[in-house]
Design a protein around this motif. Structure first.
Motif, PDB file in Angstrom:
ATOM      1  N   UNK A  18       0.816  -1.213   0.000  1.00 50.81           N
ATOM      2  CA  UNK A  18       0.000   0.000   0.000  1.00 50.81           C
ATOM      3  C   UNK A  18       0.850   1.263   0.000  1.00 50.81           C
ATOM      4  N   UNK A  19       2.055   1.170   0.589  1.00 51.82           N
ATOM      5  CA  UNK A  19       2.935   2.345   0.620  1.00 51.82           C
ATOM      6  C   UNK A  19       3.754   2.506  -0.658  1.00 51.82           C
ATOM      7  N   UNK A  20       3.554   1.601  -1.628  1.00 45.04           N
ATOM      8  CA  UNK A  20       4.257   1.682  -2.907  1.00 45.04           C
ATOM      9  C   UNK A  20       5.513   0.848  -2.999  1.00 45.04           C
ATOM     10  N   UNK A  21       5.935   0.216  -1.907  1.00 44.40           N
ATOM     11  CA  UNK A  21       7.147  -0.610  -1.930  1.00 44.40           C
ATOM     12  C   UNK A  21       6.919  -1.848  -2.790  1.00 44.40           C
ATOM     13  N   UNK A  22       7.835  -2.130  -3.714  1.00 38.79           N
ATOM     14  CA  UNK A  22       7.673  -3.302  -4.570  1.00 38.79           C
ATOM     15  C   UNK A  22       8.090  -4.590  -3.859  1.00 38.79           C
ATOM     16  N   UNK A  23       7.460  -5.677  -4.236  1.00 36.37           N
ATOM     17  CA  UNK A  23       7.866  -7.002  -3.786  1.00 36.37           C
ATOM     18  C   UNK A  23       7.401  -8.020  -4.816  1.00 36.37           C
ATOM     19  N   UNK A  24       7.870  -9.231  -4.669  1.00 36.63           N
ATOM     20  CA  UNK A  24       7.511 -10.315  -5.578  1.00 36.63           C
ATOM     21  C   UNK A  24       7.024 -11.495  -4.756  1.00 36.63           C
ATOM     22  N   UNK A  25       6.194 -12.306  -5.387  1.00 38.57           N
ATOM     23  CA  UNK A  25       5.705 -13.526  -4.754  1.00 38.57           C
ATOM     24  C   UNK A  25       6.058 -14.727  -5.622  1.00 38.57           C
ATOM     25  N   UNK A  50       3.172 -17.816   7.675  1.00 36.83           N
ATOM     26  CA  UNK A  50       3.646 -18.970   6.898  1.00 36.83           C
ATOM     27  C   UNK A  50       3.631 -18.638   5.409  1.00 36.83           C
ATOM     28  N   UNK A  51       2.547 -18.027   4.943  1.00 40.08           N
ATOM     29  CA  UNK A  51       2.452 -17.650   3.525  1.00 40.08           C
ATOM     30  C   UNK A  51       3.531 -16.636   3.157  1.00 40.08           C
ATOM     31  N   UNK A  52       3.765 -15.646   4.026  1.00 38.17           N
ATOM     32  CA  UNK A  52       4.814 -14.653   3.759  1.00 38.17           C
ATOM     33  C   UNK A  52       6.178 -15.321   3.727  1.00 38.17           C
ATOM     34  N   UNK A  58      12.284 -10.637  -2.563  1.00 41.01           N
ATOM     35  CA  UNK A  58      12.758  -9.274  -2.792  1.00 41.01           C
ATOM     36  C   UNK A  58      13.903  -9.342  -3.797  1.00 41.01           C
ATOM     37  N   UNK A  59      14.078  -8.259  -4.530  1.00 41.97           N
ATOM     38  CA  UNK A  59      15.118  -8.194  -5.551  1.00 41.97           C
ATOM     39  C   UNK A  59      16.411  -7.716  -4.911  1.00 41.97           C
ATOM     40  N   UNK A  65      15.273 -13.095  -4.106  1.00 40.70           N
ATOM     41  CA  UNK A  65      15.673 -13.892  -2.949  1.00 40.70           C
ATOM     42  C   UNK A  65      14.544 -13.894  -1.917  1.00 40.70           C
ATOM     43  N   UNK A  66      14.397 -14.995  -1.173  1.00 44.42           N
ATOM     44  CA  UNK A  66      13.394 -15.008  -0.098  1.00 44.42           C
ATOM     45  C   UNK A  66      13.691 -13.919   0.930  1.00 44.42           C
ATOM     46  N   UNK A  67      12.645 -13.290   1.419  1.00 42.11           N
ATOM     47  CA  UNK A  67      12.796 -12.250   2.438  1.00 42.11           C
ATOM     48  C   UNK A  67      13.069 -12.885   3.796  1.00 42.11           C
ATOM     49  N   UNK A  68      12.353 -13.961   4.112  1.00 40.91           N
ATOM     50  CA  UNK A  68      12.485 -14.613   5.408  1.00 40.91           C
ATOM     51  C   UNK A  68      13.180 -15.965   5.257  1.00 40.91           C
ATOM     52  N   UNK A  69      14.137 -16.217   6.137  1.00 41.23           N
ATOM     53  CA  UNK A  69      14.841 -17.498   6.147  1.00 41.23           C
ATOM     54  C   UNK A  69      14.084 -18.557   6.938  1.00 41.23           C
TER      55      UNK A  69
END
Length: 98
Positions: A18-25, A50-52, A58-59, A65-69
């Motif tokens: 919502x704040x405009x930050x890009x991400x990928x799924x 779990x879904x996140x 993230x690029x 690359x995965x955001x969370x390990x």
């Protein structure tokens, strides 16, 4: 618009917070679907993190690359952002049903 081919080949999906930050799924596989069903039965209160953990990318350095390990990392993240990302990730599980 996403195509069925993109879904079947599991091409990552670009989104914005919502704040405009890009991400990928990362699109879910059949195995992800089975694991999501099992996890949601055992831990319905932790499905959003779990879904996140499983899908948020993230690029970095020219690669996605995965955001969370780990799930623990996702559980410690900002709840509103995790919920927003999880909602978008969950929608990918029903992609193509329309």
């Amino acid at each position: 618009m996403n195509s069925i081919k993109d879904a079947l080949l599991r091409k990552p999906v670009h989104r914005q917070l919502k704040d405009g930050s890009p991400y990928w799924l990362r699109r879910p596989s059949a195995l992800d679907l089975i694991e999501a069903i099992e996890f949601s039965k055992a831990h319905p209160d932790r499905l959003a993190p779990w879904l996140a953990w499983r899908h948020l990318l993230d690029y970095e350095d020219g690669r996605l690359e995965p955001v969370f390990a780990s799930l623990d990392e996702a559980l410690k993240a900002d709840g509103a952002t995790v919920a927003e990302v999880a909602q978008a990730a969950e929608a990918l599980y029903s992609e193509g049903r329309d």
